[in-house]
Design a protein around this motif. Sequence first.
Motif, PDB file in Angstrom:
ATOM      1  N   ALA A 285      -4.277  -7.572   6.409  1.00 49.60           N
ATOM      2  CA  ALA A 285      -3.484  -7.621   5.741  1.00 49.60           C
ATOM      3  C   ALA A 285      -4.084  -7.876   4.284  1.00 49.60           C
TER       4      ALA A 285
ATOM      5  N   LEU B  26      -0.704   4.683   5.728  1.00 51.92           N
ATOM      6  CA  LEU B  26      -1.120   4.002   7.454  1.00 51.92           C
ATOM      7  C   LEU B  26      -1.623   4.796   8.087  1.00 51.92           C
TER       8      LEU B  26
ATOM      9  N   ARG C 259       1.089  -3.162  13.132  1.00 45.94           N
ATOM     10  CA  ARG C 259       2.027  -2.788  12.220  1.00 45.94           C
ATOM     11  C   ARG C 259       2.887  -1.232  11.614  1.00 45.94           C
TER      12      ARG C 259
ATOM     13  N   ASP D 239       2.509  -3.740   3.158  1.00 52.50           N
ATOM     14  CA  ASP D 239       1.029  -3.258   3.520  1.00 52.50           C
ATOM     15  C   ASP D 239       0.723  -2.282   2.112  1.00 52.50           C
TER      16      ASP D 239
END
Length: 190
Positions: free
Chosen positions: A18, A40, A94, A136
């Motif tokens: 992370a 992401l 995530r 994130d």
Amino acid sequence: MNKAFVKESDEDGDDDLAPENVRLPPGTKNYITTEGYNKLRAEFTRLMNEERPEVVQIVSWAASNGDRSENGDYLYGKKRLREIDRRMRFLTKRLEIAEVVDPSTQPNKDQVFFGATVVYSDKAGEEFRVTIVGVDEAEPLLGKISWISPVARALTKAREGDTVVLRTPAGMDELDILEISYPEPSREQK
């Protein structure tokens, strides 16, 4: 093989990848902006479709060269493959728990909430501009702070003209809210 003979723990350590080892507080949702979610997803896709196949090909070629014990391409490739796989597992987790929030649809644009860009000044009169984003996608040096950070928590629900108290290790600081803004809705949303 028995775990007593290998260096593995019960945890897979994926949270270690992370940003700056930031973990979500227990029981909270993984709020993220659409832009952050897309970044992401793009990283996952790049790892899956480009980097991983490339490294697999190198490892396969290096393995065909014979002795693997002193084969740098093979050893480095295997290590890199483990790193890629660990990052992909982390991204998968995530993305699965991500709750995408579009800040442009915020109804209370006069208050600070997730996705807001806030200009504030501290006691010394120094001005700062921050955008509150998901854990994130936080990049403090670029003014993107996590919604769980102390500054974001102090700013949340404040209005322009308000003064909020920020508790820091150095003591208390007062932040004056100068401006609050949210992104404009995209054309598809209008």
